[in-house]
Design a protein around this motif. Structure first.
Motif, mmCIF file in Angstrom:
data_model
loop_
_atom_site.group_PDB
_atom_site.id
_atom_site.type_symbol
_atom_site.label_atom_id
_atom_site.label_comp_id
_atom_site.label_asym_id
_atom_site.label_seq_id
_atom_site.Cartn_x
_atom_site.Cartn_y
_atom_site.Cartn_z
ATOM 1 N N SER A 57 -100.319 48.046 46.482
ATOM 2 C CA SER A 57 -99.277 47.552 47.387
ATOM 3 C C SER A 57 -98.081 48.508 47.486
ATOM 4 O O SER A 57 -97.133 48.223 48.204
ATOM 5 N N SER A 58 -98.140 49.639 46.820
ATOM 6 C CA SER A 58 -97.005 50.571 46.824
ATOM 7 C C SER A 58 -96.879 51.285 48.166
ATOM 8 O O SER A 58 -97.888 51.661 48.775
ATOM 9 N N SER A 81 -99.256 50.590 52.673
ATOM 10 C CA SER A 81 -99.894 50.657 51.365
ATOM 11 C C SER A 81 -101.395 50.916 51.490
ATOM 12 O O SER A 81 -101.981 50.803 52.576
ATOM 13 N N PRO A 138 -101.381 56.190 45.223
ATOM 14 C CA PRO A 138 -100.285 55.280 44.889
ATOM 15 C C PRO A 138 -100.353 54.742 43.474
ATOM 16 O O PRO A 138 -101.402 54.766 42.825
ATOM 17 N N TYR A 139 -99.224 54.225 43.026
ATOM 18 C CA TYR A 139 -99.148 53.583 41.723
ATOM 19 C C TYR A 139 -99.949 52.283 41.716
ATOM 20 O O TYR A 139 -100.619 51.954 40.733
ATOM 21 N N SER A 140 -99.871 51.535 42.817
ATOM 22 C CA SER A 140 -100.617 50.282 42.935
ATOM 23 C C SER A 140 -101.091 50.127 44.371
ATOM 24 O O SER A 140 -100.651 50.860 45.256
ATOM 25 N N TYR A 158 -94.271 54.438 50.120
ATOM 26 C CA TYR A 158 -93.392 55.548 49.768
ATOM 27 C C TYR A 158 -92.675 56.041 51.022
ATOM 28 O O TYR A 158 -93.305 56.230 52.067
ATOM 29 N N ASN A 195 -97.626 45.546 53.294
ATOM 30 C CA ASN A 195 -96.288 46.138 53.116
ATOM 31 C C ASN A 195 -95.974 47.285 54.067
ATOM 32 O O ASN A 195 -95.528 48.352 53.633
#
Length: 127
Positions: A105-106, A52, A101-103, A108, A57
């Motif tokens: 912590s995201s 992330s 990223p969306y957040s 992919y 993560n």
């Protein structure tokens, strides 16, 4: 736009280690979630690892089985992939990729999620 440059690939014997680096330029790496993928001749591009934007993560492909570690140093604008216990099946061109990223912590895992790609670095593992 960010430019990614991988380095650290090479020829290694089975059981050996390599550390790949992916340096970003143009924009600060801290904007992006990052991933590593690989592609062997005649095969589709395969997810290896992702991390992330915040460095939390880490996520790995099933085949990694504790052998690889992804990390990032935003101050150096660099993402790393430490690879231990290399096998001949790990032979491939390794690519790093970046996505907004969306957040924070995201993570992919799909290659079509990523917006920017490096040129790749060859890893060859001899048995």
């Amino acid at each position: 736009q960010v430019t990614l440059v991988e380095s650290g690939g090479g020829l290694v014997q089975a059981g050996g280690s390599l550390r790949l680096s992916c340096e970003a330029s143009g924009r600060t790496l801290s904007r992006y979630a990052m991933g590593w993928f690989r592609q062997a001749p005649g095969k589709e591009r395969e997810f290896v690892a992702a991390i992330s934007r915040s460095g939390t993560n880490p996520y790995y492909g099933d085949f990694v089985k504790g052998r690889f570690t992804i990390s990032r140093d935003n101050a150096k604008n660099t993402v790393y992939l430490q690879m231990n216990g290399l096998k001949s099946d790990d032979t491939a061109v390794y690519y790093c990729a970046a996505v907004t990223p969306y957040s924070s912590s995201s993570v992919y895992t799909r290659n079509h999620s990523y917006d920017y790609w490096g040129q790749g670095t060859q890893v060859t593992v001899s048995s």
